[in-house]
Design a protein around this motif. Structure first.
Motif, mmCIF file in Angstrom:
data_model
loop_
_atom_site.group_PDB
_atom_site.id
_atom_site.type_symbol
_atom_site.label_atom_id
_atom_site.label_comp_id
_atom_site.label_asym_id
_atom_site.label_seq_id
_atom_site.Cartn_x
_atom_site.Cartn_y
_atom_site.Cartn_z
ATOM 1 N N GLN A 1 -17.312 102.259 101.959
ATOM 2 C CA GLN A 1 -17.260 102.379 103.410
ATOM 3 C C GLN A 1 -16.325 101.372 104.074
ATOM 4 N N ILE A 2 -16.507 100.110 103.771
ATOM 5 C CA ILE A 2 -15.717 99.079 104.456
ATOM 6 C C ILE A 2 -14.233 99.184 104.112
ATOM 7 N N PRO A 3 -13.844 99.345 102.813
ATOM 8 C CA PRO A 3 -12.415 99.512 102.517
ATOM 9 C C PRO A 3 -11.791 100.717 103.220
ATOM 10 N N ILE A 4 -12.518 101.844 103.266
ATOM 11 C CA ILE A 4 -11.985 103.040 103.939
ATOM 12 C C ILE A 4 -11.885 102.795 105.440
ATOM 13 N N GLN A 5 -12.896 102.157 105.993
ATOM 14 C CA GLN A 5 -12.884 101.832 107.418
ATOM 15 C C GLN A 5 -11.641 101.011 107.772
ATOM 16 N N LYS A 6 -11.321 100.017 106.958
ATOM 17 C CA LYS A 6 -10.161 99.157 107.223
ATOM 18 C C LYS A 6 -8.862 99.948 107.137
ATOM 19 N N LYS A 7 -8.763 100.869 106.172
ATOM 20 C CA LYS A 7 -7.545 101.670 106.025
ATOM 21 C C LYS A 7 -7.347 102.601 107.212
ATOM 22 N N ILE A 8 -8.441 103.189 107.686
ATOM 23 C CA ILE A 8 -8.341 104.097 108.835
ATOM 24 C C ILE A 8 -7.946 103.314 110.089
ATOM 25 N N MET A 9 -8.544 102.160 110.286
ATOM 26 C CA MET A 9 -8.209 101.349 111.455
ATOM 27 C C MET A 9 -6.747 100.897 111.406
ATOM 28 N N ALA A 10 -6.251 100.632 110.194
ATOM 29 C CA ALA A 10 -4.847 100.236 110.047
ATOM 30 C C ALA A 10 -3.911 101.406 110.313
ATOM 31 N N SER A 11 -4.346 102.622 109.995
ATOM 32 C CA SER A 11 -3.508 103.806 110.182
ATOM 33 C C SER A 11 -3.420 104.224 111.646
ATOM 34 N N TYR A 12 -4.513 104.032 112.398
ATOM 35 C CA TYR A 12 -4.553 104.467 113.803
ATOM 36 C C TYR A 12 -5.115 103.334 114.666
ATOM 37 N N PRO A 13 -4.420 102.193 114.703
ATOM 38 C CA PRO A 13 -5.017 100.995 115.326
ATOM 39 C C PRO A 13 -5.326 101.126 116.809
ATOM 40 N N ARG B 1 -17.296 103.586 112.853
ATOM 41 C CA ARG B 1 -18.589 102.963 112.632
ATOM 42 C C ARG B 1 -19.176 103.423 111.311
ATOM 43 N N THR B 2 -19.986 102.560 110.720
ATOM 44 C CA THR B 2 -20.641 102.886 109.450
ATOM 45 C C THR B 2 -22.080 103.292 109.690
ATOM 46 N N TRP B 3 -22.547 104.266 108.920
ATOM 47 C CA TRP B 3 -23.955 104.642 108.862
ATOM 48 C C TRP B 3 -24.408 104.442 107.422
ATOM 49 N N GLY B 4 -25.506 103.722 107.245
ATOM 50 C CA GLY B 4 -26.065 103.544 105.909
ATOM 51 C C GLY B 4 -27.107 104.602 105.616
ATOM 52 N N GLY B 5 -28.074 104.249 104.790
ATOM 53 C CA GLY B 5 -29.177 105.169 104.494
ATOM 54 C C GLY B 5 -28.893 106.085 103.329
ATOM 55 N N GLU B 6 -29.647 107.182 103.286
ATOM 56 C CA GLU B 6 -29.556 108.096 102.153
ATOM 57 C C GLU B 6 -28.198 108.785 102.072
ATOM 58 N N ILE B 7 -27.595 109.055 103.227
ATOM 59 C CA ILE B 7 -26.296 109.725 103.250
ATOM 60 C C ILE B 7 -25.323 108.826 104.011
ATOM 61 N N PRO B 8 -24.652 107.897 103.309
ATOM 62 C CA PRO B 8 -23.745 106.982 104.000
ATOM 63 C C PRO B 8 -22.495 107.702 104.502
ATOM 64 N N VAL B 9 -22.158 107.471 105.760
ATOM 65 C CA VAL B 9 -20.986 108.101 106.346
ATOM 66 C C VAL B 9 -20.248 107.110 107.244
ATOM 67 N N LEU B 10 -19.016 107.458 107.540
ATOM 68 C CA LEU B 10 -18.241 106.785 108.573
ATOM 69 C C LEU B 10 -18.074 107.757 109.733
ATOM 70 N N GLU B 11 -18.201 107.266 110.953
ATOM 71 C CA GLU B 11 -17.957 108.128 112.106
ATOM 72 C C GLU B 11 -16.752 107.602 112.868
ATOM 73 N N VAL B 12 -15.813 108.498 113.125
ATOM 74 C CA VAL B 12 -14.575 108.156 113.817
ATOM 75 C C VAL B 12 -14.604 108.783 115.208
ATOM 76 N N ASP C 1 -31.556 100.254 115.361
ATOM 77 C CA ASP C 1 -31.786 99.721 114.008
ATOM 78 C C ASP C 1 -30.524 99.532 113.188
ATOM 79 N N GLU C 2 -29.378 100.079 113.649
ATOM 80 C CA GLU C 2 -28.202 100.123 112.782
ATOM 81 C C GLU C 2 -26.956 99.527 113.444
ATOM 82 N N ASP C 3 -25.881 99.508 112.668
ATOM 83 C CA ASP C 3 -24.590 98.962 113.108
ATOM 84 C C ASP C 3 -24.113 99.608 114.407
#
Length: 272
Positions: free
Chosen positions: A159-171, A177-188, A218-220
């Motif tokens: 999650q964090i490495p992908i998040q950084k790459k996306i932010m670098a691509s479209y700054p 944002r990151t979502w944890g839990g049973e199904i971890p996802v990133l929301e753009v 409860d979350e990020d």
């Protein structure tokens, strides 16, 4: 008591671990609504998977979806404070084309009412009910309008490495944002959007001062909302960074009616 706004996250906060509302939670939130307080759902979920919860609560208030990208009053399209912020669909297609490079397993673009997905093999989840007929395969022919948000399925470790790459691509275009839990996802979503944007919009419209805003999460993706509220409350099951900035922490978890018990004590509620 003067009118308060009570901003409630859904998953991990208002809902139990089966993604359900308990009778005590429903009774408590309806009691506050009847007392004249403004109980508002503020969630990362799309409207299509939070509509039923809103209807079960039977409250007539605005709500916030997609982590602040969509603020609206269900069934009242004329509500003056409503807004939604689109994301450039070219970003969606770029992420779709870069799935393997970035380590993304699935791309889902969300419109107000419709989901566009890179694979129809969606995970079993309350966020993607199997009986939902609003899904379409993601392509340039189907996604002809800009979406509100994009959900990217990844492993939690990536999650964090992908998040950084996306932010670098479209700054200057996106927030991720990151979502944890049973199904971890990133929301753009579009840049500088978060739940506090929606909370402030509703509070300003109803002239509710910041000190009269309670927020629960409860979350990020709840960080800005908890920090903005006059009284920000982290669930006992919340991530530590949220607990660190909250004004208070519930004694009980989301699976133990923690939200309801806290509100009962805070407002000194009694039920006949």
């Amino acid at each position: 008591m003067s009118q308060h706004m009570i901003a409630i996250d859904l998953d991990g906060t208002t809902l139990n671990n089966q993604s359900k509302l308990t009778p005590l939670t429903i009774q408590t939130l309806q009691k506050l609504d009847h007392m004249g307080h403004l109980v508002c759902i503020v969630t990362g979920r799309p409207y299509r998977t939070s509509k039923e919860i809103y209807q079960v609560l039977n409250i007539v208030t605005p709500m916030v979806n997609f982590n602040g990208a969509y603020c609206h009053f269900p069934d009242r399209p004329e509500w003056l404070a409503s807004y939604y912020h689109e994301l450039d669909r070219e970003i969606v297609f770029d992420l779709f084309n870069r799935q393997d490079e970035l380590g993304i397993q699935l791309v889902c673009a969300e419109g107000k009412e419709r989901l566009y997905t890179s694979s129809m093999n969606l995970p079993e989840s309350p966020y993607y009910p199997a009986e939902d007929a609003s899904y379409q395969k993601l392509s340039r022919q189907t996604l002809i309008h800009n979406p509100i948000a994009v959900t990217l399925f990844t492993s939690e470790a990536d999650q964090i490495p992908i998040q950084k790459k996306i932010m670098a691509s479209y700054p200057n275009q996106v927030s991720v944002r990151t979502w944890g839990g049973e199904i971890p996802v990133l929301e753009v979503v579009s840049k500088n959007l978060h739940k506090a944007v929606g909370v402030k919009t509703i509070a300003d419209f109803y002239h509710i001062p910041r000190q009269n805003i309670l927020a629960f999460g409860d979350e990020d993706n709840d960080l800005e909302m908890i920090e903005f509220a006059g009284h920000g409350v982290a669930m006992s099951n919340a991530i530590q960074p949220l607990k660190d900035i909250a004004n208070d922490i519930t004694e009980h978890s989301n699976d133990q009616d923690g939200l309801a018990h806290y509100l009962i004590d805070y407002f000194n509620l009694s039920f006949n």
